[in-house]
Write a protein that holds these residues in place. Structure first.
Motif, PDB file in Angstrom:
ATOM      1  N   GLU A  57       6.986 -17.873 -25.317  1.00 19.30           N
ATOM      2  CA  GLU A  57       7.795 -18.776 -24.485  1.00 19.30           C
ATOM      3  C   GLU A  57       9.007 -18.094 -23.853  1.00 19.30           C
ATOM      4  N   ARG A  60       7.772 -16.380 -20.822  1.00 16.43           N
ATOM      5  CA  ARG A  60       7.343 -17.345 -19.806  1.00 16.43           C
ATOM      6  C   ARG A  60       8.540 -17.976 -19.102  1.00 16.43           C
ATOM      7  N   ARG A  61       9.609 -18.272 -19.851  1.00 13.17           N
ATOM      8  CA  ARG A  61      10.815 -18.818 -19.224  1.00 13.17           C
ATOM      9  C   ARG A  61      11.410 -17.815 -18.243  1.00 13.17           C
ATOM     10  N   ARG A  65      11.569 -18.198 -13.963  1.00 10.76           N
ATOM     11  CA  ARG A  65      12.765 -18.030 -13.119  1.00 10.76           C
ATOM     12  C   ARG A  65      12.569 -16.911 -12.113  1.00 10.76           C
ATOM     13  N   PRO A  75       8.317 -24.715 -13.993  1.00  8.86           N
ATOM     14  CA  PRO A  75       8.638 -24.803 -15.417  1.00  8.86           C
ATOM     15  C   PRO A  75       7.788 -23.802 -16.200  1.00  8.86           C
ATOM     16  N   PRO A  76       8.266 -23.349 -17.342  1.00  7.64           N
ATOM     17  CA  PRO A  76       7.526 -22.340 -18.110  1.00  7.64           C
ATOM     18  C   PRO A  76       6.165 -22.812 -18.597  1.00  7.64           C
TER      19      PRO A  76
END
Length: 239
Positions: A57, A60-61, A65, A75-76
């Protein structure tokens, strides 16, 4: 798959202009080794367990971005991590096509696209590529004649021509895609080499019809890299 195998087994000193690989002595090997040592010292990092199905995660975040600056913010949970750009497109093929389905590709295009699509027994139709993107007349004719499942393409720094997609061409592609219910798979592997950001079909579309694939390819390291797909339903691809 003969050509990809040859590109990996041939002598390292031989030139491979279509592969997108940089010479070994251009690579930041010392920095990569330092990074691996730093990660190994972080006790919160598991080296034995499985990662979540969509991938780690925090990464992915970060990618949501980073890649959002090239298209539109995501969104992730719409980001799926993969081993490579080829792996990402392979998952898309498994999810979208059946043997005999037509897939449009640029002509010329990255050689591995052809090998991958043939492995999935797709029918490949080439669209002549110009200095501003695919030939729109030929693209429209192929849509009407073949009813393809999807169009696989590069937006920025097209491989192997180096051309960049023009905004007017991008707009026409998405208008035609909407009219013919076409999915577009946008392989955005060379974005970091751009001097000026090219139009992205995902930005025109908001990821309604576009599945974006991005990666840190062999230009950084063939052994240490990330890749990801961005779509409205990445959970469907991971299965």
């Amino acid at each position: 798959m003969w050509m990809p195998a040859q590109s990996l087994t041939s002598a390292t000193a031989s030139l491979k202009p279509g592969c997108g690989w940089l010479p070994d002595d251009w690579m930041p090997e010392d920095l990569l080794r330092k990074g691996m040592r730093s990660i190994a010292r972080v006790r919160k990092t598991s080296v034995t367990g499985y990662a979540p199905p969509l991938g780690a995660e925090p990464l992915r975040r970060l990618l949501a971005r980073r890649l959002g600056t090239k298209a539109s913010t995501r969104p992730p949970d719409q980001v799926l991590l993969t081993d490579s750009g080829t792996h990402a497109i392979d998952l898309v093929c498994r999810f979208l096509i059946e043997p005999g389905d037509v897939v449009l590709v640029d002509d010329p295009s990255y050689f591995n696209f052809h090998a991958l699509l043939r492995a999935h027994r797709a029918r490949i139709v080439g669209i002549p590529y110009t200095s501003s993107g695919p030939d729109i007349t030929a693209f429209a004719q192929a849509l009407a004649e073949h009813r393809p499942r999807f169009y696989l393409m590069n937006s920025a720094i097209h491989n192997p021509t180096g051309a960049t997609l023009a905004a007017a061409t991008a707009h026409r592609i998405m208008k035609l895609a909407d009219a013919h219910d076409l999915i577009v798979v946008e392989d955005d592997i060379f974005a970091d080499f751009e001097n000026e950001s090219a139009p992205r079909l995902a930005a025109f579309d908001g990821f309604d019809r576009v599945i974006a694939s991005a990666a840190s390819p062999s230009r950084v390291s063939s052994s240490i890299r990330w890749a990801a797909t961005l779509s409205r339903n990445p959970s469907g691809l991971k299965g």
